[in-house]
Design a protein around this motif. Structure first.
Motif, PDB file in Angstrom:
ATOM      1  N   VAL A 122       5.828  18.953  20.893  1.00 27.23           N
ATOM      2  CA  VAL A 122       6.880  17.582  20.607  1.00 27.23           C
ATOM      3  C   VAL A 122       7.986  18.950  20.169  1.00 27.23           C
ATOM      4  N   ASP A 123       8.147  19.488  19.224  1.00 28.04           N
ATOM      5  CA  ASP A 123       9.807  19.930  18.069  1.00 28.04           C
ATOM      6  C   ASP A 123       9.937  20.848  19.521  1.00 28.04           C
ATOM      7  N   ASP A 124       9.526  21.299  19.950  1.00 29.95           N
ATOM      8  CA  ASP A 124       9.923  22.583  20.755  1.00 29.95           C
ATOM      9  C   ASP A 124      11.171  21.848  21.977  1.00 29.95           C
ATOM     10  N   ALA A 125      10.226  20.690  22.602  1.00 36.92           N
ATOM     11  CA  ALA A 125      11.105  19.385  23.104  1.00 36.92           C
ATOM     12  C   ALA A 125      12.473  19.725  22.867  1.00 36.92           C
ATOM     13  N   GLU A 126      12.583  19.163  22.087  1.00 38.20           N
ATOM     14  CA  GLU A 126      14.410  19.489  21.552  1.00 38.20           C
ATOM     15  C   GLU A 126      15.352  20.571  21.899  1.00 38.20           C
ATOM     16  N   HIS A 127      15.063  21.824  22.788  1.00 31.94           N
ATOM     17  CA  HIS A 127      15.553  22.996  23.023  1.00 31.94           C
ATOM     18  C   HIS A 127      14.831  23.006  24.206  1.00 31.94           C
ATOM     19  N   ASP A 128      13.665  22.424  24.806  1.00 34.76           N
ATOM     20  CA  ASP A 128      13.397  22.858  26.661  1.00 34.76           C
ATOM     21  C   ASP A 128      13.170  21.525  27.005  1.00 34.76           C
ATOM     22  N   ALA A 129      14.364  20.537  26.901  1.00 34.75           N
ATOM     23  CA  ALA A 129      14.222  19.253  27.353  1.00 34.75           C
ATOM     24  C   ALA A 129      14.224  19.497  28.635  1.00 34.75           C
ATOM     25  N   GLU A 130      14.360  20.333  29.442  1.00 38.51           N
ATOM     26  CA  GLU A 130      14.620  20.547  30.602  1.00 38.51           C
ATOM     27  C   GLU A 130      13.612  20.060  31.425  1.00 38.51           C
ATOM     28  N   ARG A 131      12.124  21.372  30.546  1.00 39.52           N
ATOM     29  CA  ARG A 131      11.070  21.542  31.122  1.00 39.52           C
ATOM     30  C   ARG A 131      10.326  19.591  30.457  1.00 39.52           C
ATOM     31  N   CYS A 132      10.254  19.961  29.500  1.00 44.10           N
ATOM     32  CA  CYS A 132       9.485  18.644  29.346  1.00 44.10           C
ATOM     33  C   CYS A 132      10.342  17.448  30.486  1.00 44.10           C
ATOM     34  N   PHE A 133      10.932  17.247  30.566  1.00 41.60           N
ATOM     35  CA  PHE A 133      11.309  16.228  31.627  1.00 41.60           C
ATOM     36  C   PHE A 133      10.746  15.897  33.010  1.00 41.60           C
TER      37      PHE A 133
END
Length: 727
Positions: free
Chosen positions: A512-523
């Protein structure tokens, strides 16, 4: 429509009104059937031709016929007539009549006959009747085992109960036939069989003769040559005149109603040390264990077919299976019903007159796991699940529609073995009995397509693989290399290779926290991937399950979120899940989207509870938020529920968590209490969520307006402590 061979689909509602002490326990009050007149339309929509339906003496005329309340049967029987569903009217169902009588009241038969006459006069068009359901079984529970009123524990009380019930059947049918000469008797009882070790052959033979006694009495078959004559005279204190009354007042059933359950087949073993104490008993000559045959016999029994053949050979009367139900996972409920249906069709092919198969407990059953001796709210779903308040059709209902159209469908879950056939069924060492050989059950011909499960290395993916194996559901767990859900071509290749019937998407971006700066991969993993799967499943007509999160909500409320609440995520991860929900259901409205929260499980070393208990056991400090409220979810419960919903063909958004809401700190304390771990090093912190890269809602507890509740959090914690492989 009848199946090939003329087999009809029937239904039944569990309607027992049994008496424990001076308390009456009513099933139809607990499942709320009387509050829903449209239940009958639900039943009829499944294609049933007949329904076992109650007009129970205790409910209609508890204080005598003069004050009888006919409003419910007036409405319900009239509606069944409109629906062209034939009622098989029951008058006493495991009960003992109104408060002024009982199964040992000498006047019980005549009183029942008077009530039967009143019912027949009010509904003269009704042709099929079961005045007393399962007389022998009820007499055993009420007169021999002491479970139900009058709580007898001796052979004489058993005899008094059984003779009164059987006399009541005969006199009731006389009274009914005086009104409607074409009335038919559908006489039900449980039909099982007892097997044993050689030493106990004599006891097994006795048990196997006793199981016929109720039918034998009604058919006038009991005289001085009957195997049980001496036992009835000497042990049950029956007089010859009492017994011979039945010979001179015969009313053979028009249909033999056979009720059969897994527990109906028993095994007697003189090696009592192999079994827990509660299975041990004896007969005054030998001590032995009495257990379910399916749990100990090395080879599964022949099921219901040989029992139906025995019934036909003994009586030569038309037969119907008047109760078919099992308390099991959904696929085993389907396997049990399909097995019974096929057995009946095979009997018809062999010249046996089998008329119908009755799906019992259409609305489910309450507390039969304790034989209705207590109110524990233990629920077994049937064709419908009523736990949400609105009956929800299960896969049993879908199978019923197929059966009413004349065939068992080749559903992939039917390719597996029921638990009563699997090697993990044994609770003691398997027993092989010399000379006891059962036929091998034929291949069902069902489709053996697998379930594809993404997320081979994740907590959910591994849990689904493990539980599918336990439930004998064929599956294939795929790594990203084998199916990359972000790549539509990769999905197509996997579908073409494995030819699944369903896909469970347990993959995803979880940091969850990493997604804040890894949005492309998260989406890509959480939004694009599920949307690709949804589109592919829609094209190939496959079922899909995918997962969302409580983090789609903002936490600005203080009561649990339900499925219809608006989403407002606070972080990138929550946004990826919220977008996925919409894209998935837009592309595939039949997809099942499960929102859940805060996993913990017995096989995952990295969940909150396992980490917390590990730290506290070592004497380390452990920090937990005291101001963030969640709904913890026990992974095995979640997986089992998702598989049931998948098989049930459910769709849309569902919330699945264990009952209860709790802060992270209180969850750690509660887990430590269950595990017997010192929690003095637990440090409760506040405002932690404000210090994390991704904003979290302070309150994200989930509830549901459509789902059945998972077990309570305390129940789940107890099982976690018992079953964890990580302690």
């Amino acid at each position: 429509m009848r199946s090939k061979g003329g087999l009809e689909l029937w239904g039944g509602v569990e309607c027992t009104v049994n008496r424990v002490g001076d308390r009456y326990i009513e099933q139809l009050g607990r499942n709320a059937h009387w509050d829903r007149p449209d239940d009958l339309d639900r039943f009829a929509s499944l294609g049933i031709r007949a329904i076992r339906y109650p007009v129970l003496w205790e409910e209609i005329a508890p204080f005598g016929l003069a004050s009888a309340d006919w409003s419910r049967p007036d409405e319900r029987l009239a509606r069944l007539r409109e629906l062209k569903v034939r009622p098989i009217v029951g008058l006493v169902h495991h009960g003992s009549g109104p408060i002024d009588t009982s199964l040992v009241d000498p006047a019980f038969p005549e009183k029942l006959a008077a009530y039967a006459r009143a019912v027949a006069e009010r509904y003269p068009w009704v042709e099929d009747w079961t005045p007393v359901n399962e007389p022998l079984t009820t007499a055993r529970f009420s007169g021999l085992y002491g479970l139900w009123y009058p709580h007898g524990r001796d052979e004489k009380t058993f005899k008094d109960c059984l003779f009164n019930e059987c006399r009541g059947v005969i006199l009731a049918m006389r009274a009914i036939e005086a009104v409607n000469p074409s009335a038919k008797l559908v006489q039900t009882d449980d039909l099982g069989k007892t097997y044993s070790t050689p030493l106990l052959d004599y006891q097994a033979y006795f048990n196997n003769e006793l199981r016929w006694l109720g039918w034998d009495l009604i058919c006038g078959r009991v005289d001085r040559s009957h195997y049980l004559w001496k036992w009835l005279i000497e042990r049950c204190k029956a007089t010859p005149d009492e017994i011979l009354w039945f010979r001179d007042n015969t009313r053979a059933p028009d249909v033999m109603g056979v009720n059969h359950y897994i527990t109906s087949e028993r095994f007697l073993d003189d090696d009592i040390d192999a079994y827990p104490e509660h299975h041990r008993g004896g007969n005054g000559v030998h001590r032995y264990a009495d257990v379910e045959a399916a749990r100990v016999l090395a080879s599964p029994t022949g099921g219901i077919k040989p029992l139906l053949k025995e019934c036909w050979a003994r009586f030569g009367l038309p037969i119907a299976v008047t109760e078919a139900h099992i308390d099991a996972r959904r696929e085993d409920q389907l396997r049990w019903l399909a097995e019974i249906w096929r057995a009946c069709e095979e009997c018809i092919d062999e010249g046996i007159d089998v008329r119908g198969v009755t799906v019992w407990g259409m609305l489910g059953l309450y507390d039969w796991n304790c034989l209705l001796t207590d109110v524990r709210d233990y629920y077994e779903s049937g064709a419908f699940d009523v736990r949400s308040g609105t009956p929800r059709p299960t896969a049993v209902a879908h199978l019923m529609r197929d059966l009413s159209a004349g065939a068992v469908p080749p559903h992939p879950v039917l390719a597996g073995k029921g638990w009563w056939q699997r090697d993990d069924r044994f609770f003691a060492r398997p027993v092989s009995v010399r000379g006891l050989v059962f036929p091998t059950r034929p291949d069902t011909g069902a489709n053996r397509a697998p379930i594809l499960i993404t997320g081979a290395t994740g907590t959910l993916g591994r849990a689904f693989a493990r539980i599918c194996a336990e439930r004998d559901l064929r599956c294939r767990v795929l790594s990203r290399a084998e199916m990359d859900i972000g790549d539509p071509d990769s999905i197509e290749r996997a579908i073409d290779l494995h030819k699944p019937w369903a896909i469970i998407n347990a993959a995803g971006y979880v940091r969850v926290d990493d997604a804040e700066h890894d949005a492309e991969r998260c989406f890509r993993e959480n939004t694009l991937g599920p949307a690709n799967l949804a589109a592919a499943c829609e094209r190939h007509a496959l079922r899909l399950v995918t997962f969302s999160s409580d983090l789609v909500f903002d936490g600005e409320r203080d009561s649990p979120y339900v499925e219809t609440d608006s989403t407002r995520p606070l972080n990138v991860y929550g946004e990826s899940k919220a977008r996925a929900e919409k894209l998935v259901l837009d592309a595939n409205p039949d997809a099942l989207v499960v929102r859940t929260s805060s996993f913990f499980g017995p096989w995952d070393a990295h969940n909150f509870i396992t980490v917390a208990l590990g730290a506290l056991r070592r004497g380390d400090a452990f920090h937990a938020a005291g101001d963030v409220t969640v709904s913890p979810t026990y992974v095995p419960d979640l997986v089992h529920a998702c598989i049931d919903l998948l098989i049930d063909r459910e769709s849309g958004i569902w919330h699945l968590t264990n009952e209860g809401e709790i802060t992270w700190a209180d969850l750690a304390l509660r887990a430590a209490e269950f595990a017997g771990v010192d929690a003095s090093r637990l440090e409760i912190i506040r405002d932690q969520h404000a210090q994390l890269p991704a904003r979290r809602p302070r309150y994200s507890a989930l509830s549901s307006r459509r789902a059945f509740p998972l077990p309570s959090l305390d129940d789940a914690l107890g099982r976690y402590v018992r079953d964890s492989t990580l302690q």
